[in-house]
Design an enzyme around this catalytic site. Sequence first.
Site, PDB file in Angstrom:
ATOM      1  N   SER A 189      36.628  -9.716   5.306  1.00 35.99           N
ATOM      2  CA  SER A 189      37.240  -8.609   5.531  1.00 35.99           C
ATOM      3  C   SER A 189      37.841  -8.012   4.077  1.00 35.99           C
ATOM      4  O   SER A 189      38.140  -6.883   3.815  1.00 35.99           O
ATOM      5  CB  SER A 189      37.926  -8.262   6.681  1.00 35.99           C
ATOM      6  OG  SER A 189      39.279  -9.360   6.416  1.00 35.99           O
ATOM      7  N   HIS A 217      34.078  -7.721  11.738  1.00 38.69           N
ATOM      8  CA  HIS A 217      33.759  -6.569  10.765  1.00 38.69           C
ATOM      9  C   HIS A 217      32.293  -6.374  10.880  1.00 38.69           C
ATOM     10  O   HIS A 217      31.872  -5.477   9.983  1.00 38.69           O
ATOM     11  CB  HIS A 217      34.214  -6.889   9.522  1.00 38.69           C
ATOM     12  CG  HIS A 217      35.778  -6.683   9.291  1.00 38.69           C
ATOM     13  ND1 HIS A 217      36.678  -5.778   9.407  1.00 38.69           N
ATOM     14  CD2 HIS A 217      36.645  -7.909   9.276  1.00 38.69           C
ATOM     15  CE1 HIS A 217      37.695  -6.177   9.344  1.00 38.69           C
ATOM     16  NE2 HIS A 217      38.131  -7.459   9.273  1.00 38.69           N
ATOM     17  N   LYS A 248      38.302  -2.623  15.675  1.00 36.32           N
ATOM     18  CA  LYS A 248      37.763  -2.079  14.542  1.00 36.32           C
ATOM     19  C   LYS A 248      36.730  -1.154  14.930  1.00 36.32           C
ATOM     20  O   LYS A 248      36.892   0.066  15.257  1.00 36.32           O
ATOM     21  CB  LYS A 248      37.583  -3.385  13.652  1.00 36.32           C
ATOM     22  CG  LYS A 248      38.790  -3.936  13.194  1.00 36.32           C
ATOM     23  CD  LYS A 248      38.679  -5.320  12.554  1.00 36.32           C
ATOM     24  CE  LYS A 248      40.181  -5.959  12.361  1.00 36.32           C
ATOM     25  NZ  LYS A 248      40.340  -7.041  11.997  1.00 36.32           N
TER      26      LYS A 248
HETATM   27  C1  LIG Z   1      41.166  -8.290  12.053  1.00 30.91           C
HETATM   28  C2  LIG Z   1      40.467  -9.560  12.294  1.00 30.91           C
HETATM   29  C3  LIG Z   1      40.601 -10.153  13.344  1.00 30.91           C
HETATM   30  C4  LIG Z   1      41.730 -10.096  14.581  1.00 30.91           C
HETATM   31  O1  LIG Z   1      41.123  -8.864  15.268  1.00 30.91           O
HETATM   32  P1  LIG Z   1      42.219  -8.236  16.175  1.00 30.91           P
HETATM   33  O2  LIG Z   1      41.387  -7.586  16.987  1.00 30.91           O
HETATM   34  O3  LIG Z   1      42.730  -6.975  15.247  1.00 30.91           O
HETATM   35  O4  LIG Z   1      43.372  -8.959  16.351  1.00 30.91           O
HETATM   36  C5  LIG Z   1      40.025 -11.496  13.347  1.00 30.91           C
HETATM   37  N1  LIG Z   1      39.114 -11.715  12.257  1.00 30.91           N
HETATM   38  C6  LIG Z   1      39.039 -11.056  11.367  1.00 30.91           C
HETATM   39  C7  LIG Z   1      38.141 -11.515  10.067  1.00 30.91           C
HETATM   40  C8  LIG Z   1      39.724  -9.709  11.243  1.00 30.91           C
HETATM   41  O5  LIG Z   1      39.577  -9.314  10.079  1.00 30.91           O
END
Ligand SMILES: *Cc1c(COP(=O)(O)O)cnc(C)c1O
Length: 406
Positions: A189, A217, A248
């Site tokens: 990310s 992502h 996301k």
């Molecule tokens: C944002 C993110 C998470 C956590 O997900 P949330 O639903 O926001 O808690 C896990 N892994 C990666 C790679 C992320 O970017």
Amino acid sequence: MDYEAFFQERVDTLKTEGRYRVFATLERIAGKFPKALYYAPDGSVREVTIWCSNDYLGMGQNAHVLEAMKAAVDRTGAGAGGTRNISGTTRYHVELEQTIARLHNKESGLVFTSGYTANEGALSTLTRLLPGCIVYSDALNHASMIEGIRHGGAEKRIFRHNDLAHLEELLAGDDPARPKIIAFESVYSMEGDIAPIGAIADLAEKYEALSYLDEVHGVGLYGPRGAGLAEEMGVMDRIDIIEGTFGKAYGLVGGYVAGRKGTIDAIRSFAAGFIFTTSLPPAVLAGAKASVEHLMMSDIERQRQRRNVRHFKARLEAAGLPYLKGESHIVPLIVGDATCCKMVTDMLLNKYNIYVQPINYPTVPKGTERLRLTASAAHTLADVDYLCDVLEKLWAENHVYQYARA
Ligand SMILES: *Cc1c(COP(=O)(O)O)cnc(C)c1O
């Protein structure tokens, strides 16, 4: 001891280092995303364009999603009323878990309150249950995976980011009889690059390791049904455990894991972060299910987002701006200094009504501070052009280099 003064001092250190986090107070406008109202510290309110959201496809304002949420509120009320074990498993939880299993073509799915708790709970549980387990973790794995692995207490080997030779060297160096887990992401990310998923699955098979893939992502965005990058690459069935989020591209909140029946049941039964917390409200789950199902059928959002990302990268390329040339939709633009990064984002916000949060250490290494820019399906080509015009101007006027090198 003066506790308050002590804590204040710790915070002041962050300020002198230029990496004190200031949250922007926003109000997203349904139907107008990526536009939002910005509540400035001076009390004024104005409209800005968000350029750093993970609501990549604008599903946070999708009509089907909003309808499903409203219908669920009218039917069942606000909260779930308990933990999953004690009265908090609703039919919305069960149905969403079935949808997740179907999405990833796995036997079972399990919903957590966030992607963070899904990673933390699943990895700590799997590594703790397996006797003598060794975890192989990509150097750029997300904090939630790192925490999960740490809490599990198993031995950990960190392989250089996306480095298959290094991963194999580590695997080959360990006792073949010990249980192993390879934990990695599909789309990184903060870098915007992607993993060689198939080749890692090859190594997992060769060394009899479980493969654990964070598709946070990737889901919604890649693959013909939005099941993620592994689906797009045709290797989804070769991954043992897929972890994802509804926070996301699906536009809501909540996380999940999907995999074999026994594996998922073990996580359900032993993960503290799954069981000792109030379960998500039905309306959130109804919205998530509507979002996942919509993106299993509809490609319009993905096409629009890809068009915007292509145009965005082409403009940055033409301008010679220092963005990281990954294969994904995420566009990191390197500034290289925390104070300068903050200054550039302040300028973007206050002079040009463009909101992008600076990304500083410890999220990324010092010296690689950056803007993490995300073109969504909801941006227009004119939005992209305006942002690029402004970025070109800031770089041309030396606002960036001048401060980065000071
Ligand atoms: C944002 C993110 C998470 C956590 O997900 P949330 O639903 O926001 O808690 C896990 N892994 C990666 C790679 C992320 O970017």
